[in-house]
Design an enzyme around this catalytic site. Structure first.
Site, short mmCIF file in Angstrom:
data_model
loop_
_atom_site.label_atom_id
_atom_site.label_comp_id
_atom_site.label_asym_id
_atom_site.label_seq_id
_atom_site.Cartn_x
_atom_site.Cartn_y
_atom_site.Cartn_z
N HIS A 263 -12.95 -16.24 -4.42
CA HIS A 263 -13.84 -15.39 -5.57
C HIS A 263 -13.14 -15.63 -6.87
O HIS A 263 -13.26 -14.85 -7.83
CB HIS A 263 -14.31 -14.14 -5.36
CG HIS A 263 -15.30 -13.93 -4.00
ND1 HIS A 263 -15.44 -12.86 -3.60
CD2 HIS A 263 -16.25 -15.07 -3.75
CE1 HIS A 263 -16.39 -13.17 -2.50
NE2 HIS A 263 -16.80 -14.44 -2.63
N THR B 45 -12.96 -6.14 5.23
CA THR B 45 -14.08 -6.56 4.52
C THR B 45 -15.18 -6.26 5.33
O THR B 45 -15.05 -6.11 6.65
CB THR B 45 -13.93 -8.29 4.30
OG1 THR B 45 -15.19 -8.72 3.89
CG2 THR B 45 -13.52 -8.80 5.84
N ASN C 96 -10.59 -3.29 10.43
CA ASN C 96 -11.38 -2.95 9.45
C ASN C 96 -11.91 -1.19 9.62
O ASN C 96 -12.15 -0.89 10.72
CB ASN C 96 -12.83 -3.65 9.41
CG ASN C 96 -13.43 -3.56 8.14
OD1 ASN C 96 -12.63 -3.81 6.90
ND2 ASN C 96 -14.68 -2.86 7.82
N ARG D 112 -17.96 -1.06 -1.08
CA ARG D 112 -19.12 -0.53 -0.42
C ARG D 112 -18.85 0.65 0.39
O ARG D 112 -19.79 1.31 1.16
CB ARG D 112 -19.85 -1.59 0.40
CG ARG D 112 -20.37 -3.05 -0.42
CD ARG D 112 -20.84 -3.96 0.45
NE ARG D 112 -21.30 -5.06 -0.32
CZ ARG D 112 -20.55 -5.91 -0.86
NH1 ARG D 112 -19.27 -5.81 -0.76
NH2 ARG D 112 -21.02 -6.72 -1.95
N ASP E 108 -7.70 -9.56 -7.25
CA ASP E 108 -6.50 -8.93 -7.93
C ASP E 108 -4.96 -9.57 -7.71
O ASP E 108 -4.11 -9.05 -8.32
CB ASP E 108 -6.26 -7.57 -7.22
CG ASP E 108 -6.11 -7.84 -5.56
OD1 ASP E 108 -6.49 -6.85 -4.97
OD2 ASP E 108 -5.59 -8.59 -5.22
N ILE F 287 -5.66 -1.01 7.49
CA ILE F 287 -5.01 -2.13 7.65
C ILE F 287 -3.39 -2.05 7.43
O ILE F 287 -2.68 -2.73 8.21
CB ILE F 287 -5.41 -3.11 7.01
CG1 ILE F 287 -5.07 -4.81 7.50
CG2 ILE F 287 -5.44 -3.21 5.48
CD1 ILE F 287 -5.90 -5.88 7.09
N1 APR Z 1 -7.87 -0.56 5.94
C1 APR Z 1 -8.87 -1.29 6.85
N2 APR Z 1 -10.35 -1.11 6.18
C2 APR Z 1 -10.54 -0.83 4.74
C3 APR Z 1 -9.69 -0.05 4.34
C4 APR Z 1 -8.18 0.05 4.80
N3 APR Z 1 -7.16 0.91 4.11
N4 APR Z 1 -10.11 0.47 2.86
C5 APR Z 1 -11.44 -0.02 3.11
N5 APR Z 1 -11.55 -0.83 4.23
C6 APR Z 1 -12.96 -1.48 4.89
C7 APR Z 1 -14.09 -0.63 4.30
O1 APR Z 1 -14.55 0.07 5.45
C8 APR Z 1 -15.12 -1.89 4.20
O2 APR Z 1 -15.80 -2.25 5.35
O3 APR Z 1 -12.89 -2.56 3.75
C9 APR Z 1 -14.16 -2.99 3.66
C10 APR Z 1 -14.51 -3.29 2.25
O4 APR Z 1 -15.99 -3.91 2.07
P1 APR Z 1 -16.19 -4.14 0.79
O5 APR Z 1 -16.10 -3.07 -0.15
O6 APR Z 1 -17.95 -4.59 1.06
O7 APR Z 1 -15.48 -5.39 0.13
P2 APR Z 1 -15.59 -6.77 0.48
O8 APR Z 1 -15.88 -7.30 1.90
O9 APR Z 1 -14.34 -7.49 0.03
O10 APR Z 1 -16.74 -7.33 -0.68
C11 APR Z 1 -16.93 -8.82 -0.47
O11 APR Z 1 -18.43 -8.44 -2.61
O12 APR Z 1 -19.17 -7.83 -4.56
C12 APR Z 1 -18.53 -8.93 -3.90
O13 APR Z 1 -17.30 -10.33 -5.01
C13 APR Z 1 -17.36 -9.18 -4.24
O14 APR Z 1 -15.35 -9.96 -2.78
C14 APR Z 1 -16.10 -8.98 -3.01
C15 APR Z 1 -17.41 -9.12 -1.76
#
Ligand code: APR
Length: 241
Positions: free
Chosen positions: A122, A191, A214, A37, A107, A232
């Site tokens: 998941h 996340t 985050n 996202r 992964d 992170i």
């Molecule tokens: N360090 C810290 N935060 C980070 C970094 C980083 N290097 N890179 C990205 N982020 C943050 C982003 O700002 C975002 O808020 O990680 C978050 C990732 O959020 P998503 O892309 O929504 O991923 P996630 O929360 O894992 O999605 C949950 O959605 O589609 C489903 O099954 C899929 O497991 C996934 C679930």
């Protein structure tokens, strides 16, 4: 860099032997795997259908060939390695400080970094099975094969991941709740806490050391006892083990 926040996190980590980590796609972006996202995330990339539609049970049933085109193009990234965040979590577990990693990621990088107790809410693209007879298959057939892989029984072979519209594994969920409920420190990292029921798990935490690491804000920032809006891998590289 939020030096004060990192110092506080480090002090808490040094003094604890009951840490639980809950993470998402942001833990793997520093390994070269896009998250979902963020602006350059998977859900903002152009594809024939919206990625969140393709990653659903009904789409997989309806058009497995298109699902697999997307899966092999977007979910399978060869040559990725665990990064500093994965490795630090494995080290904290090795030292008896971290009890479990609970991840939404598919992964396998936490295990590749050496983490032992990893709860994959998941599932994982490193496992596959027949959707009809449930016979297990190697990940090669789904990640590097051609077309729609079929079992000897004729069924379609699928990745062992939770697609939208599918339930999470109840045993894994209950184990995750036990770890979170009993944790002294719950570190949430990488996340957006957008997807349920996974995001709802953090409501079971009963301690006073809820940490959120985050890059962007999340709906739970105001609930956290410590929020660090930094990368992170960078933050974890500054935690002593
Ligand atoms: N360090 C810290 N935060 C980070 C970094 C980083 N290097 N890179 C990205 N982020 C943050 C982003 O700002 C975002 O808020 O990680 C978050 C990732 O959020 P998503 O892309 O929504 O991923 P996630 O929360 O894992 O999605 C949950 O959605 O589609 C489903 O099954 C899929 O497991 C996934 C679930």
């Amino acid at each position: 860099m939020d030096i004060a926040g990192i110092r506080k996190l480090n002090d808490w980590v040094q003094a604890s032997d009951n840490i639980v980590f809950f993470g998402g796609a942001g833990v793997s972006t520093e390994s070269g795997i896009p998250d979902f996202r963020s602006v350059d995330g998977l859900y903002h990339q152009q594809w024939k259908y919206p990625p969140e539609e393709i990653l659903s049970h009904s789409f997989f049933e309806r058009d497995p060939a298109e699902y697999y085109r997307f899966h092999r193009e977007k979910l399978v990234i060869d040559g990725v390695e665990p990064n500093r965040a994965h490795r630090k979590l494995a080290e904290l577990e090795e030292k008896g400080k971290l009890r479990a990693v609970i991840t939404q990621n598919i992964d396998g990088l936490h295990q590749a970094a050496g983490s032992k107790k990893v709860l994959e809410l998941h599932g994982s693209i490193l496992r596959a099975y027949c959707s009809r007879c449930r016979r297990p298959y190697s990940q090669e057939v789904i990640n590097h094969g051609e077309g729609v892989p079929r079992c000897s029984c004729g069924g379609v072979i699928r990745p062992d991941i939770v697609l939208y519209e599918e339930p999470l594994d109840q045993d894994i969920m209950e184990e995750a709740v036990r770890y979170i409920r009993n944790a002294e420190i719950l570190i949430i990292g990488g996340t957006s806490l957008n997807v349920y029921p996974a995001a709802g798990l953090i409501r079971y935490y009963r301690g006073q050391k809820l940490v959120l690491v985050n890059l962007s804000e999340t709906p739970y920032d105001s609930y956290a006892d410590l929020v660090i809006h930094e990368k992170i891998g960078e933050v974890f590289s500054r935690i002593a083990v």
